[in-house]
Design a protein around this motif. Structure first.
Motif, PDB file in Angstrom:
ATOM      1  N   MET A 405     -24.523  35.993  48.308  1.00 42.32           N
ATOM      2  CA  MET A 405     -23.641  37.202  48.614  1.00 42.32           C
ATOM      3  C   MET A 405     -22.611  37.028  47.886  1.00 42.32           C
ATOM      4  SD  MET A 405     -22.870  38.694  52.478  1.00 42.32           S
ATOM      5  CE  MET A 405     -24.815  38.688  52.754  1.00 42.32           C
ATOM      6  N   GLY A 406     -22.187  38.540  47.818  1.00 36.42           N
ATOM      7  CA  GLY A 406     -20.575  38.698  47.229  1.00 36.42           C
ATOM      8  C   GLY A 406     -19.705  39.392  48.246  1.00 36.42           C
ATOM      9  N   ILE A 407     -18.565  39.036  47.971  1.00 35.55           N
ATOM     10  CA  ILE A 407     -17.334  39.839  49.008  1.00 35.55           C
ATOM     11  C   ILE A 407     -16.545  40.322  47.872  1.00 35.55           C
ATOM     12  CG2 ILE A 407     -15.664  39.663  50.882  1.00 35.55           C
ATOM     13  CD1 ILE A 407     -18.660  38.849  51.702  1.00 35.55           C
ATOM     14  N   ASP A 408     -16.101  41.636  47.988  1.00 32.81           N
ATOM     15  CA  ASP A 408     -15.306  42.498  47.418  1.00 32.81           C
ATOM     16  C   ASP A 408     -13.918  42.352  48.111  1.00 32.81           C
ATOM     17  OD1 ASP A 408     -16.717  42.703  45.164  1.00 32.81           O
ATOM     18  OD2 ASP A 408     -17.119  44.998  45.344  1.00 32.81           O
ATOM     19  N   SER A 409     -13.942  42.588  49.417  1.00 31.66           N
ATOM     20  CA  SER A 409     -12.796  42.957  50.210  1.00 31.66           C
ATOM     21  C   SER A 409     -13.044  42.502  51.681  1.00 31.66           C
ATOM     22  CB  SER A 409     -12.228  44.339  49.912  1.00 31.66           C
ATOM     23  OG  SER A 409     -12.931  45.290  50.515  1.00 31.66           O
ATOM     24  N   TRP A 410     -12.115  42.161  52.441  1.00 37.39           N
ATOM     25  CA  TRP A 410     -12.397  42.006  53.749  1.00 37.39           C
ATOM     26  C   TRP A 410     -11.843  43.125  54.703  1.00 37.39           C
ATOM     27  CZ3 TRP A 410     -15.221  37.997  54.426  1.00 37.39           C
ATOM     28  CH2 TRP A 410     -15.172  36.823  53.550  1.00 37.39           C
ATOM     29  N   SER A 411     -10.985  43.970  54.176  1.00 45.05           N
ATOM     30  CA  SER A 411     -10.477  45.018  55.035  1.00 45.05           C
ATOM     31  C   SER A 411     -10.093  46.293  54.171  1.00 45.05           C
ATOM     32  CB  SER A 411      -9.132  44.556  55.842  1.00 45.05           C
ATOM     33  OG  SER A 411      -8.883  45.937  56.683  1.00 45.05           O
ATOM     34  N   PRO A 412     -11.050  47.287  54.003  1.00 44.51           N
ATOM     35  CA  PRO A 412     -12.348  47.183  54.619  1.00 44.51           C
ATOM     36  C   PRO A 412     -13.415  46.093  54.049  1.00 44.51           C
ATOM     37  CG  PRO A 412     -12.370  49.077  53.220  1.00 44.51           C
ATOM     38  CD  PRO A 412     -10.983  48.443  53.149  1.00 44.51           C
ATOM     39  N   LEU A 413     -14.475  45.675  54.961  1.00 49.11           N
ATOM     40  CA  LEU A 413     -15.274  44.956  54.434  1.00 49.11           C
ATOM     41  C   LEU A 413     -16.139  45.420  53.495  1.00 49.11           C
ATOM     42  CD1 LEU A 413     -16.751  41.989  54.815  1.00 49.11           C
ATOM     43  CD2 LEU A 413     -18.180  43.062  56.458  1.00 49.11           C
ATOM     44  N   VAL A 414     -16.270  44.922  52.162  1.00 51.34           N
ATOM     45  CA  VAL A 414     -17.319  45.255  51.069  1.00 51.34           C
ATOM     46  C   VAL A 414     -17.943  44.224  50.656  1.00 51.34           C
ATOM     47  CG1 VAL A 414     -17.325  46.544  48.878  1.00 51.34           C
ATOM     48  CG2 VAL A 414     -15.569  47.085  50.492  1.00 51.34           C
ATOM     49  N   TYR A 415     -19.234  44.306  50.895  1.00 50.79           N
ATOM     50  CA  TYR A 415     -20.030  42.982  50.380  1.00 50.79           C
ATOM     51  C   TYR A 415     -21.392  43.406  49.953  1.00 50.79           C
ATOM     52  CZ  TYR A 415     -23.166  43.576  54.536  1.00 50.79           C
ATOM     53  OH  TYR A 415     -23.897  43.984  55.639  1.00 50.79           O
ATOM     54  N   HIS A 416     -21.919  42.465  48.940  1.00 47.73           N
ATOM     55  CA  HIS A 416     -22.986  42.893  48.256  1.00 47.73           C
ATOM     56  C   HIS A 416     -24.180  41.911  48.279  1.00 47.73           C
ATOM     57  CE1 HIS A 416     -20.419  45.447  45.758  1.00 47.73           C
ATOM     58  NE2 HIS A 416     -19.599  44.675  46.009  1.00 47.73           N
ATOM     59  N   ILE A 417     -25.513  42.334  48.240  1.00 50.69           N
ATOM     60  CA  ILE A 417     -26.729  41.546  48.265  1.00 50.69           C
ATOM     61  C   ILE A 417     -27.172  42.792  46.943  1.00 50.69           C
ATOM     62  CG2 ILE A 417     -26.952  40.708  50.368  1.00 50.69           C
ATOM     63  CD1 ILE A 417     -28.634  42.809  51.216  1.00 50.69           C
TER      64      ILE A 417
END
Length: 460
Positions: A405-417
């Motif tokens: 998985m990838g995380i772009d930011s925590w606030s707001p949460l932006v993640y990738h599959i």
């Protein structure tokens, strides 16, 4: 992996200088990537082979193809897994359990190609084909959007809400359509929509199908070049059973209270998706580790389990846990669940060891520490609650999911599959990385071995 709204992902980077693991071993010094100074790691890393694991992915996703829970293709995957494990010398058993009905659509083309989609129970369900030219209609929520569609199959991008796409179907049928195909939408993270079963209130006398987003795009491309005739059939499958496949490696221990460790991966896929990464990759990893582990004695009983019908609500793992006595549950020390462990999607740039509530346990600690020893920074702990680790966690059994998985930011949460998750493009060609698979094999294999290995003087 089951398609649900996914909870917030939390992750922290583990320092390479961890002093002591939860399983009681001091973490050795970090070497070059893949070159741990810990001899026990090399027993795994030197033998596991991503290419072997990918051969299993190839068979499951290409030779068998889509594997919806409870259907014949899922049983074929169970047989393949069982025969593979038996060929390594394991005793194997099948565990059957009931699953709900399936409504499966097939769209046939003149060249013999057949696409699998979802069918609405309130459309025509028949093996007698409706054959007609397919046309694309823009919009569809207004009756004025339709002209010259009588006797044709209407393809439309489904409207956002159920009420709106029901209106699309109603308008198409009133305009004389011989069938309706609703194209799934692109998700909020850019993920391509999957095939689905349209939810309709009235009963219609034409077939109504739910196509994956990419299937709609492919159809539109064909229509733009020349008229396209397709054949629509649908089948209602009832009285279904799915199956878990269980192989056991007994502990080489005189301890009367021998603990048990599970490595489990679901072998089904969603309708319309060959499921190369989701989750033939997890099965391939499990089978490759089963091959390697067969040659080693272990202090704990090790079970390799292929869970059925995960995509239908974690049914296989829930059934497995529910039939255990409390004494049997207490014997399980750790559960490792690889699900989507080989994607080539560039934004999914870390392998995570996830628990439903973000807590750390023997599974997360053993694998994160193995990554540190191997000089492999791919793996991080985190929080995630949408796979077969959940029923074990809810029963108080330490368990964790492994996923890229990838995380772009925590606030707001932006993640990738991966974008092609749950779609016809979840193939070896479009969505599998040899390097990612090798990394997962090294890390999970070494962490698991640290938990189950035979202890000898000098390696405690």
């Amino acid at each position: 992996m089951i398609n649900r709204k996914m909870p917030k992902v939390l992750a922290t980077v583990l320092a390479a200088s961890l002093a002591l693991s939860s399983v009681g071993y001091a973490a050795p010094a970090v070497g070059e990537k893949g070159k741990s100074t810990y001899s026990q790691d090399q027993k795994i890393v030197a033998r596991v082979d991503a290419e072997r694991a990918i051969e299993h992915i190839k068979y499951l996703s290409k030779e068998i193809g889509t594997r919806p829970g409870g259907l014949e293709a899922e049983k074929k995957s169970a047989d393949y897994i069982a025969k593979t494990l038996e060929s390594y010398g394991y005793d194997v058993e099948y565990q059957y359990f009931p699953v709900a009905d399936q409504y499966i659509a097939n769209v046939g083309f003149s060249d013999g190609t057949v696409w699998e989609m979802g069918a609405s129970p309130n459309g025509v369900i028949s093996n007698t084909a409706v054959t007609a030219e397919v046309v694309y209609v823009e919009g569809g929520t207004s009756a004025s959007d339709f002209s010259d569609v009588s006797g044709k199959v209407v393809l439309m991008a489904r409207a956002a809400s159920t009420a709106q796409y029901r209106a699309q179907v109603e308008n198409a049928v009133k305009a004389g359509a011989a069938g309706v195909i609703l194209q799934s939408l692109v998700g909020s993270r850019g993920n391509y929509g999957q095939a689905f079963n349209p939810s309709l209130t009235p009963v219609y006398d034409v077939p109504v199908f739910g196509a994956a987003y990419i299937q709609g795009e492919w159809l539109k491309e064909q229509i733009a070049k020349a008229p396209v005739e397709i054949s629509l059939t649908a089948t209602h499958y009832s009285n279904l059973q799915s199956v878990n496949v269980i192989a056991t490696k007994e502990a080489k221990s005189k301890d009367e209270n021998v603990k048990e460790v599970i490595l489990g991966a679901h072998h089904d896929s969603v309708v319309g998706a060959p499921g190369a990464n989701d989750n033939a990759s997890g099965v391939g990893l499990m089978l490759e580790l089963a091959r390697v582990y067969k040659g080693y004695n272990t202090d704990k009983t090790l079970k390799f389990i292929a869970f059925g019908a995960e995509e239908r609500g974690l049914l296989g793992s829930r059934y497995y846990v529910n039939q255990l006595t409390q004494e049997q549950r207490d014997q399980i020390e750790a559960v490792f669940v690889p699900d989507m462990v080989a994607t080539n999607y560039d934004k999914a740039n870390n392998l995570y060891a996830m628990t439903p509530d973000g807590s750390r346990n023997i599974v997360t600690d053993s694998t994160v520490e193995a990554g540190a020893r191997l000089g492999n920074s791919d793996i991080l702990p985190g929080t995630f609650g949408s796979s077969d680790h959940v029923p074990f966690h809810q029963a108080g059994i330490p368990a964790a999911l492994f996923i890229w998985m990838g995380i772009d930011s925590w606030s707001p949460l932006v993640y990738h599959i991966e974008k092609v998750y749950h779609t016809p493009q979840d193939t070896i060609e479009d969505n599998i990385s040899v390097e990612r698979m090798q990394s997962a094999l090294d890390i999970i294999g070494s962490g698991l071995f640290d938990v189950v290995r035979k202890k000898t003087p000098g390696n405690n």
